[in-house]
Design a protein around this motif. Structure first.
Motif, PDB file in Angstrom:
ATOM      1  N   THR A 162     -18.884  44.721  69.510  1.00 12.83           N
ATOM      2  CA  THR A 162     -19.232  44.188  70.830  1.00 12.83           C
ATOM      3  C   THR A 162     -18.655  42.793  71.020  1.00 12.83           C
ATOM      4  N   THR A 163     -18.655  42.000  69.953  1.00 11.61           N
ATOM      5  CA  THR A 163     -18.104  40.647  70.052  1.00 11.61           C
ATOM      6  C   THR A 163     -16.633  40.682  70.416  1.00 11.61           C
ATOM      7  N   ASP A 184     -24.744  41.646  67.192  1.00  9.62           N
ATOM      8  CA  ASP A 184     -23.746  42.705  67.356  1.00  9.62           C
ATOM      9  C   ASP A 184     -24.142  43.917  66.500  1.00  9.62           C
TER      10      ASP A 184
END
Length: 738
Positions: free
Chosen positions: A511-512, A493
């Motif tokens: 992003t996670t 990420d």
């Protein structure tokens, strides 16, 4: 909040909502698919290093071969000439098809490398003087070695074919190759001469037979003419033919006259029998003088009668007398006319009867003469036809003799023409100036390609044999494993979150977190479509990510406006309470299964039901109907109930608890769970009548790479707060600039 009391809850046999729409059933495992681009991208540095090592290996191999086994090569060039269609042709016919040239080249190449040619060449004295000939000291050894090392080929687009050969001494190359080429050309020339002589002998023998047949036919023609008395000219034959034709015409005229006479005779007979006379008969009767006198007397009486009527009237005696005399004269005239016409018809009958008899006799005579003439003419025609047939045979045999003589002449001319040879030696072998093997320009890239292919083959073989789930495509190959989301490893990420358990709330711009939200969105759609309220989150192996998935799913659904409760059913290693900062030993699930009232702990707006008091954590209670009733009560109380289950491989109660919920979500840990294990687990869920909503792939390798990496960086960049700029500092629009 109201306590979860089992005494006042819905029945444990509450109807299960419909299974999630679009979720396929069946745990059949399909053949794994390999993404070559992904494999090559994952091992790009290894492949690059392998290529470098291959270059070094190629250099080492080059110098090793240069020292141990250098090879010098030579080439002999032959031309396949077009076929000469005729001995008098100025030029040869062009071969336009590459296939025909290649086929002829292969044929000649096989002839050149045949054992007979090689044996004859290897017996030459100059072969024994070469180092190669001294090493292979027997003819059989030399022939066997040449059969293995001589190479023939066709140069595409040309009429040339080549013969190449390599050995360790460059001085031996032209000696051996030119000897083979000369032997082949001499043997081929001898073969062509022998074939030409054999063909010529066959043609000469056939010509002699034809000449003998010509002499026999000439003798037969002379005997036939003498025997049948046939003249040399055709004037008498033509006269006989014209006489027969004239006789046939005369007979036809006679038959026509006979037909007319017979018709006239029949007409006269009918007139006499019926006393029916025609105008022609009356005109013939008027030619009689007596009838003319009677006709004049009648006319005079008619004139006198007409005058008397005009003078005296109808009743006068003179008129009556004249009327009697006129009637009497008319009767005499009619009787005389009938008598004259009968007499004339009788005379005509006698005349035509005699004519019919004469014509019949003439027809019979002419028919007899015509039959005799036709028979004589047919005999003559048959004789002439037989004679013409013999003459035609003679002409054909003479033409055949001339053709054979022409073929013999053409064979002699073709044998004398140099360009009639189908194969010509264009280029002889010379002493080579450069090594044919090894060559550094080929050894280096060859080594690089060889090592690269070996390493790539090992990588792809390992990828094929590795049954672990590594990529989303591996999930797609398992029947019934609907993929709901892919959660990357936090190390990939760009936002670098410290932990993934509460990433949705602690680092929402990562992003996670975005991937968890997308996963929760897919779950929410399935729940709304099928009326689901309770979801079990499970994984096959420990540390598979089920707890992290359950926590972030609950946080995302709560952020979407749902009332959410999360239940930690992992009584062996509970973590949900600790993640939310709640005492894990506080009353919870175990106490509720024991019949106690428990108030949930609230954290981040979510109702937390921990594992319960440690002393009463009994695993077997999770498999009782009490657990089913408990889930049903929570469904009535909350819009979403998320149940975190222990790994199925170490806790058998997970499958039973999953059946208590409306649906289950299987968390698959990449690089840990086997495809066969996932397929087996899906089958076990079906056996327990649990509904599988789908799967989540956790922490696949190199997920954020390529286009996905760009999307992840864009997500992280877009999540950063942007301060509003004053209106005066904003760039002017294109219209204002213009």
């Amino acid at each position: 909040m109201t306590a979860a009391n089992p005494s006042s809850t819905p029945s444990a046999t509450a109807p299960r909502p419909a299974s999630p729409g679009g979720a396929p059933r069946g745990g059949r495992q399909q053949a794994p698919t390999i993404d070559p681009v992904r494999v090559l991208r994952q091992h790009a540095w290894l492949l690059a290093g392998s290529a470098g090592a291959g270059l070094v290996l190629g250099v080492i191999a080059h110098f090793t071969c240069l020292f141990l086994y250098p090879l010098w090569g030579g080439t002999v060039l032959f031309e396949i000439r077009p076929e000469v269609t005729g001995a008098k042709d100025a030029v040869t016919r062009e071969i336009v098809q590459d296939e025909a040239i290649a086929r002829l080249g292969q044929t000649e190449s096989q002839k050149m490398t045949s054992k007979s040619v090689l044996e004859a060449a290897m017996k030459a004295p100059d072969i024994a003087t070469t180092k190669w000939g001294q090493y292979y000291d027997t003819v059989d050894d030399r022939v066997k070695q040449l059969e293995d090392t001589l190479r023939v080929g066709h140069r595409r687009g040309t009429q040339l074919f080549t013969v190449t050969w390599r050995t360790w001494d460059k001085a031996d190359v032209p000696v051996v190759m030119n000897r083979v080429a000369d032997t082949y050309m001499s043997m081929r020339e001898a073969e062509e001469n022998e074939r030409s002589a054999r063909s010529k002998a066959q043609f000469e023998s056939k010509r002699s037979g034809v000449e003998e047949q010509i002499r026999t036919l000439k003798a037969e023609i002379q005997d036939f003419i003498r025997k049948n008395g046939i003249t040399a000219g055709r004037e008498s034959d033509l006269a006989d033919q014209r006489s027969t034709e004239n006789l046939a015409l005369l007979r036809d005229d006679t038959i026509r006259d006979l037909t007319l006479a017979q018709a006239r005779l029949d007409s006269i007979d009918r007139k006499i029998a019926d006393q029916r006379f025609e105008d022609e008969d009356r005109r013939s009767a008027l030619d009689d003088q007596s009838i003319r006198a009677l006709e004049r007397d009648l006319q005079q009486l008619q004139v006198a009668l007409l005058a008397s009527r005009e003078r005296f009237g109808e009743d006068h005696q003179q008129v009556k007398d004249l009327m009697q005399r006129e009637a009497s004269g008319r009767a005499r005239l009619t009787a005389a006319m009938n008598e004259s016409m009968s007499r004339n018809l009788l005379a005509d009958k006698i005349n035509f009867a005699q004519r019919v008899v004469g014509l019949k006799s003439l027809v019979e005579k002419q028919t007899l003469d015509l039959t005799t003439g036709q028979k004589r003419l047919q005999e003559l025609t048959a004789q002439i036809s037989a004679l013409d047939a013999l003459k035609e045979q003679l002409v054909q045999k003479e033409l055949e003799r001339n053709d054979l003589q022409d073929l013999i002449s053409q064979l002699d001319l073709l044998q004398a023409r140099e360009d009639a040879r189908r194969v010509r030696l264009v280029q002889r072998a010379s002493t080579p100036k450069e090594l044919d093997f090894p060559q550094l320009k080929f050894m280096m890239p060859g080594g690089a390609v060889l090592v690269l292919l070996v390493v790539a083959g090992i990588l792809f073989l390992r990828e094929f044999l590795d049954q672990r789930v590594k990529q989303p495509s591996d999930i797609a190959g398992i029947g019934g494993a609907r993929l709901l989301g892919v959660i990357p490893d936090i190390s990939d990420d760009p936002a670098s979150p410290k932990a993934a358990e509460l990433v949705v709330t602690e680092l929402p711009g990562s992003t996670t977190a975005e991937m968890f939200r997308q996963f929760a969105s897919a779950v929410r759609k399935s729940m709304d479509a099928s009326g689901l309220r309770s979801i079990a989150v499970m994984t096959p192996h420990p540390a598979g990510g089920a707890t992290t998935t359950a926590v972030n799913l609950a946080l995302s659904l709560h952020a979407a406006g749902r009332t959410v409760a999360i239940v930690d059913a992992n009584l062996r290693r509970p973590r949900v309470a600790s993640i939310f900062g709640v005492d894990p030993d506080a009353p919870g699930l175990s106490d509720m299964l024991a019949g106690k009232s428990v108030e949930p702990h609230m954290s981040h707006g979510i109702a937390i039901y921990g594992p319960g008091t440690p002393d009463i954590r009994v695993y077997e209670r999770l498999t009782t109907d009490e657990m089913r009733r408990l889930v049903a009560r929570l469904r009535e109380k909350y819009q979403v109930v998320v149940v975190d289950l222990p790994p199925t491989l170490v806790a058998g109660e997970s499958l039973v608890v999953a059946d208590c919920c409306d649906a289950a979500i299987l968390v698959v840990r990449a690089m840990q769970d086997q495809r066969g294990l996932v397929s087996k687990f899906i089958y076990q869920l079906q056996e327990t009548h649990a509904v599988l909503m789908g799967t989540v792939l956790m922490r696949p390798e190199h997920t954020i790479g390529g286009y996905f990496k760009k999307n992840a960086e864009l997500m992280a960049e877009y999540a950063k707060p942007v301060s509003a700029q004053p209106a005066s500092t904003q760039p002017a629009s294109k219209e204002a600039k213009s």
